[in-house]
Design an enzyme around this catalytic site. Structure first.
Site, mmCIF file in Angstrom:
data_model
loop_
_atom_site.group_PDB
_atom_site.id
_atom_site.type_symbol
_atom_site.label_atom_id
_atom_site.label_comp_id
_atom_site.label_asym_id
_atom_site.label_seq_id
_atom_site.Cartn_x
_atom_site.Cartn_y
_atom_site.Cartn_z
ATOM 1 N N HIS A 107 87.592 -77.905 -34.190
ATOM 2 C CA HIS A 107 87.888 -78.287 -32.444
ATOM 3 C C HIS A 107 86.592 -78.355 -32.270
ATOM 4 O O HIS A 107 86.350 -79.935 -31.625
ATOM 5 C CB HIS A 107 87.734 -76.442 -32.141
ATOM 6 N N ASP A 108 85.113 -77.848 -32.222
ATOM 7 C CA ASP A 108 84.049 -77.858 -31.532
ATOM 8 C C ASP A 108 83.847 -79.890 -31.699
ATOM 9 O O ASP A 108 82.759 -79.942 -30.655
ATOM 10 C CB ASP A 108 83.233 -77.196 -31.786
ATOM 11 N N THR A 145 80.970 -75.090 -26.875
ATOM 12 C CA THR A 145 81.213 -74.810 -28.251
ATOM 13 C C THR A 145 82.162 -73.266 -27.954
ATOM 14 O O THR A 145 82.529 -73.720 -29.364
ATOM 15 C CB THR A 145 81.433 -76.145 -29.538
ATOM 16 N N ASN A 200 82.279 -66.352 -31.444
ATOM 17 C CA ASN A 200 82.985 -66.234 -33.050
ATOM 18 C C ASN A 200 82.923 -64.729 -33.430
ATOM 19 O O ASN A 200 83.414 -64.293 -34.607
ATOM 20 C CB ASN A 200 82.818 -66.895 -33.302
ATOM 21 N N ASP A 223 81.061 -75.221 -35.067
ATOM 22 C CA ASP A 223 80.305 -75.755 -34.390
ATOM 23 C C ASP A 223 79.758 -75.720 -35.204
ATOM 24 O O ASP A 223 78.596 -77.102 -35.072
ATOM 25 C CB ASP A 223 80.070 -73.884 -34.234
ATOM 26 N N PHE A 254 90.545 -69.461 -26.836
ATOM 27 C CA PHE A 254 89.563 -68.328 -27.939
ATOM 28 C C PHE A 254 88.116 -68.411 -26.318
ATOM 29 O O PHE A 254 87.659 -68.034 -25.963
ATOM 30 C CB PHE A 254 89.021 -68.028 -28.723
ATOM 31 N N ASN A 255 88.133 -69.635 -26.234
ATOM 32 C CA ASN A 255 86.745 -69.760 -25.964
ATOM 33 C C ASN A 255 86.709 -69.793 -23.821
ATOM 34 O O ASN A 255 85.870 -68.963 -23.950
ATOM 35 C CB ASN A 255 85.728 -70.721 -25.842
ATOM 36 N N ASP A 314 78.327 -71.475 -30.381
ATOM 37 C CA ASP A 314 78.909 -69.965 -31.597
ATOM 38 C C ASP A 314 78.975 -69.663 -33.200
ATOM 39 O O ASP A 314 80.412 -69.902 -33.331
ATOM 40 C CB ASP A 314 79.925 -68.584 -30.949
HETATM 41 O O1 RIB Z 1 89.349 -71.308 -29.523
HETATM 42 C C1 RIB Z 1 88.436 -72.708 -30.632
HETATM 43 C C2 RIB Z 1 87.704 -72.148 -30.030
HETATM 44 O O2 RIB Z 1 86.800 -70.726 -30.786
HETATM 45 C C3 RIB Z 1 86.130 -73.098 -31.315
HETATM 46 O O3 RIB Z 1 85.537 -73.210 -30.569
HETATM 47 C C4 RIB Z 1 86.224 -72.194 -32.662
HETATM 48 O O4 RIB Z 1 84.523 -72.099 -32.858
HETATM 49 C C5 RIB Z 1 85.693 -71.128 -31.873
HETATM 50 O O5 RIB Z 1 84.414 -70.979 -31.028
HETATM 51 CA CA CA Z 2 82.935 -72.283 -31.150
#
Ligand code: RIB
Ligand code: CA
Length: 316
Positions: free
Chosen positions: A240-241, A123, A40, A18, A164-165, A13
């Protein structure tokens, strides 16, 4: 040292981090396809951003649009970090690259038939992966596994308990975490150790001139600044990703613990939490996930920046 070069499908996303994950996957893996998902930003935006990334870095990979909403709950986006476009910060080029026809889930399933050793690397929210598992119940036994960015054993970001994901589509996450395929979870507990600074973004700009270097510098600078505005006391962006890719290609950077993980669906406060059995005793629940419990953050950041510099230098 001959390094593993896994065959991967990235479901994403984009999203600043990403973008970095896509680039690392194109460099260190056999990247056979990309699907996009709402997360996102709306799916139309995440698809555009994935296409722009592929176009700017001349990636020989098809981008397929996937799910435009979660399985059950309403869509929620993350404009506070990524902007309404999903990729605020850089001046984006005119989009020439076009999306490849065919839903992302269908394309992912077809790829899993062509490549019997495929790793799925989501991701973003797990909507597409869950739909694929429901459309083809044999998928879990056919793939090498799923290496995902999401969740974490200790804290969240969208809520104190949920990342979040996972939080964006908990029902999808529950399907994935219960599918029986080998799972790797790269959660916030380790991604918050992989921090990019404004100084690193500036160094990217000076060391990788040209449109690619400018783009990457702007992506990293926006991400670090957004995290200062929203989360941290300093301008540091947690990448993160890319961790979900590096867990496959550079496992020596990580410490993994096989654990039992379930997704909380009903908690008034904890919906979207990855609930991890960390007891480490004989009575512990049967492990279903390899949970990243530690990472060499500085070495990981250095690897990511070096790789990005190299990719930028190859372009105009
Ligand atoms: O919480 C972090 C995640 O949420 C990452 O994948 C970032 O790109 C968002 O999608
Ligand atoms: Ca992401």
């Amino acid at each position: 040292m001959t390094r593993n070069r896994p065959t991967v499908w990235v479901d994403c996303d984009p999203g600043h981090d990403d973008v970095v994950a896509i680039l690392l996957a194109s460099h260190f893996c056999d990247l056979v396809g990309i699907s996009t998902v709402a997360g996102n930003a709306p799916q139309s935006a995440t698809t555009k951003n994935a296409l722009i990334t592929a176009q700017l870095f001349d990636l020989d990979v098809a981008v397929h649009a996937g799910a435009d909403r979660p399985l059950v709950q309403a869509s929620v986006f993350a404009p506070d970090i990524h902007g309404a476009s999903g990729l605020a910060g850089p001046v984006l080029p005119e989009l020439v690259r076009v999306v490849t026809p065919g839903h992302g889930v269908t394309a992912l399933l077809e790829a899993s038939q062509r490549h019997r050793d495929l790793w799925l690397v989501p991701t973003g929210p797990l909507t597409n992966i869950a739909l694929a598992l429901r459309m083809d119940p044999t998928l879990a036994s056919r793939i090498s596994g799923v290496s995902l960015m999401g969740g974490g054993p200790t804290f969240g970001n969208k809520t104190p308990w949920a990342e979040f994901n996972i939080w964006a589509d908990p029902e999808a996450a529950a399907i994935v975490f219960g599918c029986g395929a080998p799972l790797i979870m790269c959660g916030l507990n380790i991604t918050h150790e992989v921090l990019v600074s404004l100084e690193a973004a500036a160094a990217m700009r000076s060391s990788a001139p040209g449109s690619r270097g400018e783009f990457l510098a702007d992506v990293l600078a926006h991400f670090a600044t957004a995290y200062k505005d929203v989360f941290f006391t300093e301008a540091l962006g947690p990448l993160h990703d890319p961790c979900a890719v590096l867990a496959l290609t550079h496992p020596e950077l990580f410490t993994f613990v096989d654990s039992h993980v379930e997704i909380e669906l009903n908690g008034r406060h904890t919906r979207g939490m990855t609930v991890v059995d960390q007891r480490g005793v004989k009575g512990a629940l049967a492990p279903n996930v390899s949970v990243a419990m530690a990472i060499d953050g500085p070495a990981t950041v250095a690897l990511i920046l070096d790789t990005l510099r190299g990719l930028a230098a190859l372009g105009p």
